[in-house]
Structure formats: structure tokens, C-alpha cells
Motif scaffolding. Structure first.
Motif, PDB file in Angstrom:
ATOM      1  N   LEU A   1       0.377   2.978  13.087  1.00 29.09           N
ATOM      2  CA  LEU A   1       1.278   3.517  12.064  1.00 29.09           C
ATOM      3  C   LEU A   1       2.615   2.782  12.050  1.00 29.09           C
ATOM      4  CD1 LEU A   1      -0.663   5.996  12.923  1.00 29.09           C
ATOM      5  CD2 LEU A   1       1.075   7.419  11.809  1.00 29.09           C
ATOM      6  N   THR A   2       3.238   2.748  10.890  1.00 27.00           N
ATOM      7  CA  THR A   2       4.657   2.413  10.824  1.00 27.00           C
ATOM      8  C   THR A   2       5.403   3.557  11.485  1.00 27.00           C
ATOM      9  OG1 THR A   2       4.446   1.166   8.776  1.00 27.00           O
ATOM     10  CG2 THR A   2       6.619   2.086   9.264  1.00 27.00           C
ATOM     11  N   CYS A   3       6.414   3.250  12.295  1.00 31.45           N
ATOM     12  CA  CYS A   3       7.112   4.319  13.023  1.00 31.45           C
ATOM     13  C   CYS A   3       8.609   4.262  12.789  1.00 31.45           C
ATOM     14  CB  CYS A   3       6.824   4.238  14.515  1.00 31.45           C
ATOM     15  SG  CYS A   3       7.468   5.662  15.421  1.00 31.45           S
ATOM     16  N   VAL A   4       9.152   5.391  12.369  1.00 30.56           N
ATOM     17  CA  VAL A   4      10.587   5.558  12.199  1.00 30.56           C
ATOM     18  C   VAL A   4      11.100   6.394  13.366  1.00 30.56           C
ATOM     19  CG1 VAL A   4      12.430   6.499  10.749  1.00 30.56           C
ATOM     20  CG2 VAL A   4      10.404   5.444   9.697  1.00 30.56           C
ATOM     21  N   ALA A   5      11.993   5.852  14.150  1.00 28.97           N
ATOM     22  CA  ALA A   5      12.592   6.590  15.254  1.00 28.97           C
ATOM     23  C   ALA A   5      13.852   7.286  14.758  1.00 28.97           C
ATOM     24  CB  ALA A   5      12.926   5.658  16.408  1.00 28.97           C
TER      25      ALA A   5
ATOM     26  N   SER B   1      19.916   9.769  12.007  1.00 30.96           N
ATOM     27  CA  SER B   1      19.587  11.136  11.603  1.00 30.96           C
ATOM     28  C   SER B   1      18.718  11.075  10.358  1.00 30.96           C
ATOM     29  CB  SER B   1      20.856  11.935  11.297  1.00 30.96           C
ATOM     30  OG  SER B   1      21.463  11.441  10.110  1.00 30.96           O
ATOM     31  N   PHE B   2      18.132  12.223  10.001  1.00 34.72           N
ATOM     32  CA  PHE B   2      17.337  12.276   8.777  1.00 34.72           C
ATOM     33  C   PHE B   2      18.222  12.229   7.535  1.00 34.72           C
ATOM     34  CE2 PHE B   2      14.252  14.070  11.765  1.00 34.72           C
ATOM     35  CZ  PHE B   2      13.096  13.417  11.370  1.00 34.72           C
ATOM     36  N   THR B   3      19.497  12.491   7.690  1.00 26.74           N
ATOM     37  CA  THR B   3      20.408  12.437   6.548  1.00 26.74           C
ATOM     38  C   THR B   3      20.932  11.028   6.294  1.00 26.74           C
ATOM     39  OG1 THR B   3      22.309  13.011   7.948  1.00 26.74           O
ATOM     40  CG2 THR B   3      21.132  14.834   6.901  1.00 26.74           C
ATOM     41  N   ALA B   4      20.655  10.102   7.216  1.00 26.33           N
ATOM     42  CA  ALA B   4      21.189   8.746   7.086  1.00 26.33           C
ATOM     43  C   ALA B   4      20.518   7.963   5.973  1.00 26.33           C
ATOM     44  CB  ALA B   4      21.045   7.996   8.410  1.00 26.33           C
ATOM     45  N   LYS B   5      19.266   8.300   5.642  1.00 21.84           N
ATOM     46  CA  LYS B   5      18.534   7.585   4.592  1.00 21.84           C
ATOM     47  C   LYS B   5      17.544   8.542   3.957  1.00 21.84           C
ATOM     48  CE  LYS B   5      17.519   3.288   5.126  1.00 21.84           C
ATOM     49  NZ  LYS B   5      16.932   1.976   5.517  1.00 21.84           N
ATOM     50  N   PRO B   6      17.526   8.654   2.638  1.00 22.27           N
ATOM     51  CA  PRO B   6      16.558   9.550   1.994  1.00 22.27           C
ATOM     52  C   PRO B   6      15.135   9.044   2.179  1.00 22.27           C
ATOM     53  CG  PRO B   6      17.720   8.248   0.343  1.00 22.27           C
ATOM     54  CD  PRO B   6      18.399   7.982   1.657  1.00 22.27           C
ATOM     55  N   LEU B   7      14.178   9.958   2.142  1.00 23.98           N
ATOM     56  CA  LEU B   7      12.786   9.573   2.330  1.00 23.98           C
ATOM     57  C   LEU B   7      12.339   8.564   1.283  1.00 23.98           C
ATOM     58  CD1 LEU B   7      10.061   9.864   3.731  1.00 23.98           C
ATOM     59  CD2 LEU B   7       9.612  11.872   2.321  1.00 23.98           C
ATOM     60  N   GLU B   8      12.828   8.697   0.045  1.00 19.66           N
ATOM     61  CA  GLU B   8      12.431   7.755  -1.015  1.00 19.66           C
ATOM     62  C   GLU B   8      12.724   6.309  -0.621  1.00 19.66           C
ATOM     63  OE1 GLU B   8      13.439  11.542  -3.366  1.00 19.66           O
ATOM     64  OE2 GLU B   8      14.193  10.481  -1.591  1.00 19.66           O
ATOM     65  N   ALA B   9      13.820   6.090   0.099  1.00 14.21           N
ATOM     66  CA  ALA B   9      14.178   4.737   0.524  1.00 14.21           C
ATOM     67  C   ALA B   9      13.171   4.179   1.512  1.00 14.21           C
ATOM     68  CB  ALA B   9      15.579   4.738   1.130  1.00 14.21           C
ATOM     69  N   LEU B  10      12.617   5.051   2.363  1.00  9.34           N
ATOM     70  CA  LEU B  10      11.596   4.599   3.309  1.00  9.34           C
ATOM     71  C   LEU B  10      10.269   4.344   2.603  1.00  9.34           C
ATOM     72  CD1 LEU B  10      12.265   7.029   6.298  1.00  9.34           C
ATOM     73  CD2 LEU B  10      12.877   4.606   6.158  1.00  9.34           C
ATOM     74  N   LEU B  11       9.973   5.188   1.618  1.00 11.47           N
ATOM     75  CA  LEU B  11       8.713   5.037   0.893  1.00 11.47           C
ATOM     76  C   LEU B  11       8.670   3.755   0.084  1.00 11.47           C
ATOM     77  CD1 LEU B  11       8.207   8.695  -0.427  1.00 11.47           C
ATOM     78  CD2 LEU B  11       7.191   7.635   1.593  1.00 11.47           C
ATOM     79  N   SER B  12       9.826   3.296  -0.396  1.00 10.78           N
ATOM     80  CA  SER B  12       9.874   2.082  -1.206  1.00 10.78           C
ATOM     81  C   SER B  12      10.087   0.843  -0.364  1.00 10.78           C
ATOM     82  CB  SER B  12      11.007   2.200  -2.232  1.00 10.78           C
ATOM     83  OG  SER B  12      12.279   2.293  -1.574  1.00 10.78           O
ATOM     84  N   ARG B  13      10.201   1.012   0.949  1.00 14.16           N
ATOM     85  CA  ARG B  13      10.489  -0.111   1.848  1.00 14.16           C
ATOM     86  C   ARG B  13       9.279  -1.057   1.929  1.00 14.16           C
ATOM     87  NH1 ARG B  13       9.874  -1.092   7.401  1.00 14.16           N
ATOM     88  NH2 ARG B  13      11.519  -2.357   8.313  1.00 14.16           N
TER      89      ARG B  13
ATOM     90  N   MET C   1       0.844  -1.193   0.000  1.00  9.81           N
ATOM     91  CA  MET C   1       0.000   0.000   0.000  1.00  9.81           C
ATOM     92  C   MET C   1       0.887   1.254   0.000  1.00  9.81           C
ATOM     93  SD  MET C   1      -3.006   1.043   2.715  1.00  9.81           S
ATOM     94  CE  MET C   1      -3.996  -0.378   2.201  1.00  9.81           C
ATOM     95  N   PRO C   2       0.642   2.214  -0.890  1.00  6.30           N
ATOM     96  CA  PRO C   2       1.492   3.389  -0.960  1.00  6.30           C
ATOM     97  C   PRO C   2       1.351   4.282   0.275  1.00  6.30           C
ATOM     98  CG  PRO C   2      -0.431   3.662  -2.357  1.00  6.30           C
ATOM     99  CD  PRO C   2      -0.442   2.245  -1.888  1.00  6.30           C
ATOM    100  N   THR C   3       2.409   4.997   0.587  1.00  6.50           N
ATOM    101  CA  THR C   3       2.377   5.944   1.699  1.00  6.50           C
ATOM    102  C   THR C   3       1.716   7.234   1.247  1.00  6.50           C
ATOM    103  OG1 THR C   3       4.401   5.013   2.654  1.00  6.50           O
ATOM    104  CG2 THR C   3       3.776   7.245   3.346  1.00  6.50           C
ATOM    105  N   ARG C   4       0.675   7.637   1.948  1.00  4.07           N
ATOM    106  CA  ARG C   4      -0.061   8.848   1.601  1.00  4.07           C
ATOM    107  C   ARG C   4       0.123   9.963   2.615  1.00  4.07           C
ATOM    108  NH1 ARG C   4      -5.866   7.957   1.435  1.00  4.07           N
ATOM    109  NH2 ARG C   4      -5.872  10.036   0.527  1.00  4.07           N
ATOM    110  N   ALA C   5       0.719   9.652   3.778  1.00  4.63           N
ATOM    111  CA  ALA C   5       0.852  10.671   4.821  1.00  4.63           C
ATOM    112  C   ALA C   5       2.080  10.404   5.687  1.00  4.63           C
ATOM    113  CB  ALA C   5      -0.398  10.711   5.697  1.00  4.63           C
ATOM    114  N   LEU C   6       2.693  11.496   6.132  1.00  2.87           N
ATOM    115  CA  LEU C   6       3.767  11.450   7.116  1.00  2.87           C
ATOM    116  C   LEU C   6       3.328  12.290   8.304  1.00  2.87           C
ATOM    117  CD1 LEU C   6       6.921  12.128   4.881  1.00  2.87           C
ATOM    118  CD2 LEU C   6       5.797   9.931   5.345  1.00  2.87           C
TER     119      LEU C   6
END
Length: 215
Positions: A179-183, A203-215, A1-6
Motif C-alpha cells: 500500500l501507499t502509506c501516509v504517516a 496532522s490530518f488537518t495539514a492536507k485535505p484528503l482530496e490532495a492525497l487522492l489527486s497525488r 489508478m484511482p484510490t478505492r480504499a483507505l
């Protein structure tokens, strides 16, 4: 299921306000001849109980203190420490990427709207968010109410949303809402247990958001 909200926590996640708040309380305790035990701080961080708990603990060491007299001074000290604070590194990149992908954004914070909204505006990121849910109108974390309210405000299901948190209490809240939760712990919280989180990033620089969205 695609991510529609953060959905982002505010204090310590979007901006490292928690370091300033901790420094301020440590200064107050030292003024009264004692040290603030960090385990007491960690027990309430990410909830709405921080200020009452700190005043109660201080009263144990300094009977007769007047919390109402101290409150304006402690707040002013925190605001001075926050004057030059910006968003955490990498946050703007996440917000921009979400906007490019048409993903809805919300803030879910145990702090009050009177605290969160001016800081979002000062940081220049208020315009990114479709909804801001705060602890003066909803049950504070670790209760799931803030996240459930965010999902309702955004019109998304829990399976379509990712939460970002910096404390175990926040992770508990997000997971209880489904929710899926990223700490993304900060300098104050990185030693805590994030075993309930689905992903833990330094950190937020450790992985781009696109990588989380495709997870």
C-alpha cells in the motif's frame, strides 16, 4: 489508478489512545520505584507486544510482581484517561470525504477486537468502516497480514489503497503489503523515523484528503 480504499490504524491514528496508555504504564513503573525507559516503549509501539514487554521490563526492576493482579488496574486507569477522548483532529473530515467519494474504509489494528470495536463505537465513527481487522485474528504489525486481510475484506488491490499510520512498525506493515502509506505521527511518535512512509503529515488537518487522492 484511482484510490478505492483507505485503511486506518486505530491506536494513535484515528484516536490518540497511545498517550493514555503510555501515561498509565509510566504511572505503574513509578509506583514500583522506577521510570519507564521511552526507548523500550518505542521498540514495541504499534505492535502486539506492548503489554508483555512492559510487564517483562517491570519484572526486571520489581521481581515477584504479579502481572495478572496488575492488569485490571492498569486497564481501568487507561479507560479513565480515555473517557473524554475524541477522534484526532481532522479524522472526521477524512472519513466524510471518503464517504462522499464512495471510497471504502477499513481499520487494521494490532490491538484486539475487544479493544478496538468498543472505542470505535464510543467515538461515534464505527459506522464509517466496511471492515475492522484486529490483532486477535491476524498477525500483528510489522507483519503485513492485517493489511492483506483488509484488502481482501474490501475487495481492492494494494495499488488502489492508502494506509494511514502513526508508527514506523505500522508503516512497515502497510508497505510490506504494497500500500501507499501516509504517516500521521502523534505527540508520542513524531520524533521517530518515518523514512519508509510515502507521505508524512504533522496532522490530518495539514492536507485535505482530496490532495492525497489527486497525488
Amino acid at each position: 489508478m484511482p484510490t478505492r480504499a483507505l485503511v486506518f490504524d486505530f491506536d494513535g491514528t484515528l484516536a490518540d489512545t497511545e498517550s493514555a496508555v503510555l501515561q498509565s504504564w509510566q504511572a505503574v513503573f513509578r509506583e514500583h520505584g522506577t521510570e519507564l525507559p521511552l526507548d523500550a516503549w518505542y521498540a514495541v509501539i504499534g505492535t502486539q507486544r506492548t503489554t508483555p514487554a512492559m510487564f517483562a521490563l517491570l519484572a526486571e526492576h520489581s521481581p515477584g510482581i504479579d502481572p495478572e493482579a496488575l492488569r485490571p488496574r492498569t486497564r481501568a486507569h487507561v479507560l479513565r484517561l480515555l473517557e473524554n477522548l475524541g477522534p484526532r483532529e481532522g479524522v472526521l473530515g477524512y472519513l466524510e470525504t471518503a464517504r462522499e467519494h464512495g471510497i471504502k474504509l477499513a481499520v487494521a489494528s494490532s490491538s484486539s477486537g475487544a479493544w478496538v470495536n468498543p472505542h470505535l463505537e464510543r467515538l461515534g465513527i464505527d459506522g464509517y468502516f466496511d471492515a475492522v481487522l484486529t490483532g486477535d485474528l491476524h498477525k500483528a504489525k510489522p507483519d503485513p497480514d492485517l493489511y492483506l486481510a483488509a484488502l481482501d475484506a474490501l475487495g481492492t488491490a494494494a495499488e488502489e489503497a492508502i494506509a494511514f499510520e502513526d508508527t514506523p512498525h505500522g508503516v512497515t506493515s502497510a508497505k510490506a503489503a504494497g500500500l501507499t502509506c501516509v504517516a500521521v505521527p502523534n505527540a508520542i511518535t513524531r520524533s521517530l523515523d518515518f523514512g519508509l512512509a510515502d507521505v508524512v503529515l504533522p496532522s490530518f488537518t495539514a492536507k485535505p484528503l482530496e490532495a492525497l487522492l489527486s497525488r
